[in-house]
Design an enzyme around this catalytic site. Sequence first.
Site, PDB file in Angstrom:
ATOM      1  N   THR A 194      -2.163  -4.893  -2.342  1.00 58.79           N
ATOM      2  CA  THR A 194      -3.029  -6.058  -2.264  1.00 58.79           C
ATOM      3  C   THR A 194      -4.259  -5.668  -1.444  1.00 58.79           C
ATOM      4  O   THR A 194      -4.142  -5.368  -0.255  1.00 58.79           O
ATOM      5  CB  THR A 194      -2.307  -7.239  -1.600  1.00 58.79           C
ATOM      6  OG1 THR A 194      -1.060  -7.463  -2.274  1.00 58.79           O
ATOM      7  CG2 THR A 194      -3.136  -8.506  -1.685  1.00 58.79           C
ATOM      8  N   GLU A 247       8.876  -5.594  11.813  1.00 55.44           N
ATOM      9  CA  GLU A 247       7.587  -6.130  11.381  1.00 55.44           C
ATOM     10  C   GLU A 247       7.722  -7.630  11.242  1.00 55.44           C
ATOM     11  O   GLU A 247       8.762  -8.208  11.589  1.00 55.44           O
ATOM     12  CB  GLU A 247       7.176  -5.505  10.046  1.00 55.44           C
ATOM     13  CG  GLU A 247       8.173  -5.796   8.920  1.00 55.44           C
ATOM     14  CD  GLU A 247       7.858  -5.075   7.625  1.00 55.44           C
ATOM     15  OE1 GLU A 247       6.862  -4.321   7.585  1.00 55.44           O
ATOM     16  OE2 GLU A 247       8.610  -5.261   6.647  1.00 55.44           O
ATOM     17  N   LYS A 297       5.396  -0.223  -0.573  1.00 53.77           N
ATOM     18  CA  LYS A 297       5.390  -1.632  -0.990  1.00 53.77           C
ATOM     19  C   LYS A 297       6.036  -1.727  -2.371  1.00 53.77           C
ATOM     20  O   LYS A 297       5.359  -1.899  -3.391  1.00 53.77           O
ATOM     21  CB  LYS A 297       3.969  -2.191  -0.998  1.00 53.77           C
ATOM     22  CG  LYS A 297       3.351  -2.301   0.393  1.00 53.77           C
ATOM     23  CD  LYS A 297       2.103  -3.160   0.409  1.00 53.77           C
ATOM     24  CE  LYS A 297       2.437  -4.624   0.325  1.00 53.77           C
ATOM     25  NZ  LYS A 297       1.280  -5.505   0.575  1.00 53.77           N
TER      26      LYS A 297
END
Length: 275
Positions: free
Chosen positions: A29, A176, A144
């Site tokens: 992204t 995270e 990802k």
Amino acid sequence: MTWFVNYRLEESVSVADRGLAYGDGVFETIRVFPRNFLQISDHLSRLYRGLSRLGMPFSLDQKNVLSNFLDQHILPLIYDESVVKIIVSRGEGGRGYLAPEHCIHSIIIGILPAPDYQDHRAKGVSLSISPVPISSNRFLSGIKHLNRLENVMAKRFLKVADFEAIMLNERQELVECIQSNLFWVEKGILYTPSLHQSGVQGTYRKGIIENQESYTVQIGHYSLPDLMAADEVFITNSLMGVVPVIHIAGTSFPIGIHTRKLQISMQTKDMHGVH
């Protein structure tokens, strides 16, 4: 929103695609401005690294085709700050979990409106502790990949008052947040959790770590008490930049001088595309 599938203007993929059936693929992204993709080299490097890790690497020709398409066909369509999402799956084929020996990738590229995080960057956000643990798997850590069910479940538990939630592994170590990386400052030293066993190696996290001239950065295995002893806390991802944290599970934190300094330095790099 505008979508391309295999470099053609399209909004559908095959129901037999392995990305749909098994999450067999990766995505990126990317924040984009007119004439400029932010951290495009880091995003594409992570995309290619993820594809190689999953055993479906891009050839040099495929990399060139993707890069040229982004520059020649996507960038001219960007008139305001936007988000470009790239999804690459293994495509169709194989039997059950067994992947085809030679895959024909499905390449999906979308242009989406950019979310506005200006208020979050200015005023700070609140975090909670997610009840959903994050799995440790060195084969998948850092990339990802398309299987984000842990993050989807964690988002379901997120309360309206909290912007993000901190995710821990099975050893109760910090990893995270649901959609961002975690940093904190204590006595002038910058800390962030190791992502060798789980989590996503964010491009903005990478930019902060590699472009530090003012701070010593410590990457390691930390627990929640380590974080709660911090002088200031912030989170990052490529869309939001550096966002201060003002509350964690009821404990308050100031928006400190180090966070503001990093916001300014990283925003300067963003504007000049020097990541």
